[in-house]
Enzyme design. Structure first.
Site, PDB file in Angstrom:
ATOM      1  N   TYR A  53       0.834  -1.204   0.000  1.00  0.00           N
ATOM      2  CA  TYR A  53       0.000   0.000   0.000  1.00  0.00           C
ATOM      3  C   TYR A  53       0.872   1.259   0.000  1.00  0.00           C
ATOM      4  CZ  TYR A  53      -4.185  -2.786   1.031  1.00  0.00           C
ATOM      5  OH  TYR A  53      -5.219  -3.681   0.990  1.00  0.00           O
ATOM      6  N   SER A 211     -13.840  -3.980  -0.348  1.00  0.00           N
ATOM      7  CA  SER A 211     -14.723  -3.281  -1.290  1.00  0.00           C
ATOM      8  C   SER A 211     -16.192  -3.530  -0.959  1.00  0.00           C
ATOM      9  CB  SER A 211     -14.432  -3.689  -2.735  1.00  0.00           C
ATOM     10  OG  SER A 211     -15.056  -2.817  -3.653  1.00  0.00           O
ATOM     11  N   LEU A 213     -18.514  -1.532  -0.562  1.00  0.00           N
ATOM     12  CA  LEU A 213     -19.401  -0.595  -1.268  1.00  0.00           C
ATOM     13  C   LEU A 213     -19.193  -0.653  -2.779  1.00  0.00           C
ATOM     14  CD1 LEU A 213     -19.113   2.478   1.130  1.00  0.00           C
ATOM     15  CD2 LEU A 213     -20.682   0.535   1.240  1.00  0.00           C
ATOM     16  N   GLY A 215     -16.604  -0.089  -4.847  1.00  0.00           N
ATOM     17  CA  GLY A 215     -16.013   1.103  -5.449  1.00  0.00           C
ATOM     18  C   GLY A 215     -16.868   2.346  -5.317  1.00  0.00           C
ATOM     19  N   GLY A 216     -17.721   2.381  -4.303  1.00  0.00           N
ATOM     20  CA  GLY A 216     -18.568   3.560  -4.077  1.00  0.00           C
ATOM     21  C   GLY A 216     -19.931   3.484  -4.721  1.00  0.00           C
ATOM     22  N   LEU A 217     -20.197   2.448  -5.514  1.00  0.00           N
ATOM     23  CA  LEU A 217     -21.484   2.362  -6.207  1.00  0.00           C
ATOM     24  C   LEU A 217     -22.638   2.138  -5.246  1.00  0.00           C
ATOM     25  CD1 LEU A 217     -20.676   0.317  -9.440  1.00  0.00           C
ATOM     26  CD2 LEU A 217     -20.795   2.790  -9.120  1.00  0.00           C
TER      27      LEU A 217
END
Length: 328
Positions: A53, A211, A213, A215-217
């Site tokens: 990271y 993930s 969410l 990727g935010g969708l």
């Protein structure tokens, strides 16, 4: 804060896991410190990172940030169940990636230096290595455990049969083996329900969804687009997925509004309601984003809501584990 055991272990972790992938690339070091401190204030004791990271080859940017935060003292290290990962490329030279005994041990020591700690609570294999035998992997992990440098071992992005092979090999060595699997899992990505989740339940691994969410969708993407604040959900592959699943996402946001819930919290609450899920990984870039996720813990979903979510985002095949999901 709610706590649960990590898989079949006696280790207590918070039902939300703080993901740190944004620390460095998207979140400044001072803001990263503030987020980690706020997480502890909320009772979040489970932090996840990885040696790669920061995405600067071999530098371990994010681990360094966490290490400097830990070095401030105040009981920070003692309060945190700290997870990191090994597998990714850390050198251009041969043996600079993968799961060879050499790389596992070298990177564990490097992560310890960067994190400024004597031990890693959960050392996760970031990906399966098809070229390394389990005997070699477990021998290296056993050395680290015997030295007190690693307490528990986990996997990430494993198939169900990888989990089975790993655990059967560990059992033959009288070693605890894997205690957790970190995988992509959310309403829009349910493939792991076929074989990964059943394997994890069979062998007593806690599931740590990344993930959550998508990727935010699942965080109110359409509402944010309308307000001109779409973020990641309006870019690249996420934008393509948004168009493909627009009707379902629109209905999902409407359902969240009917429940008086933030869409992101509804998506997290659904994960928390799934059998075997230990803690979804949240990746806040700001304090406000962190604070808002706590509402997911108070959101109890009834059967009608769970059924409606299945209708909006159907499971793979007939649903549930294989082979029933695809056979009679």
């Amino acid at each position: 804060m709610e706590y649960t055991n990590l898989g079949r272990t006696g280790l207590s972790v918070s039902r939300l896991c703080l993901g740190t992938m944004n620390f460095g690339p998207k979140t400044s070091e001072p803001d990263s410190y503030a987020i980690m401190d706020r997480a502890l204030e909320h009772g979040i004791n489970f932090f996840d990172t990885a040696n790669v990271y920061g995405w600067k080859l071999g530098e371990g940017v994010t681990e360094h940030i966490i290490g400097r935060w830990i070095a401030q003292g105040g009981g920070r290290r003692e309060k945190v169940v700290l997870a990191t990962k090994v597998y990714g490329k850390m050198q251009d030279w041969p043996n600079g990636q993968g799961l060879s005994a050499r790389h596992i041990i070298a990177e564990a020591n490097a992560s310890l230096r960067r994190l400024q700690t004597d031990y890693i609570d959960l050392y996760q294999m970031h990906h399966i290595s098809r070229s390394t035998p389990w005997e070699e992997i477990w021998q290296a992990m056993e050395v680290l455990v015997a030295q007190g440098k690693v307490l528990y071992v986990g996997s990430s992005n494993f198939a169900g049969w990888h989990i089975a092979a790993a655990q059967e090999s560990a059992h033959r060595r009288n070693f605890l083996g894997l205690v957790a699997e970190q995988c992509i899992y959310n309403l829009m990505a349910r493939t792991v329900e076929l074989e990964v989740l059943p394997a994890a339940r069979q062998y007593g691994l806690g599931i740590i969804p990344w993930s959550p969410l998508h990727g935010g969708l699942l965080s109110g993407a359409l509402a944010k687009l309308a307000a001109g604040a779409a973020g990641r959900s309006g870019e690249g592959r996420a934008a393509d997925d948004l168009e493909q699943h627009r009707a379902s996402i629109e209905a999902f946001e409407k359902l969240a509004a009917e429940l008086g819930a933030d869409p992101a919290n509804l998506a997290l609450a659904w994960l928390l309601a799934q059998e075997g899920v230990t803690a979804p990984i949240i990746g806040p870039r700001t304090l406000d984003q962190l604070d808002s996720t706590l509402g997911a813990l108070d959101l109890q979903l009834d059967e009608a809501t769970l059924t409606r979510l299945d209708e909006l985002f159907p499971p793979v095949g007939k649903g549930g584990p294989g082979p029933e999901a695809w056979a009679w």
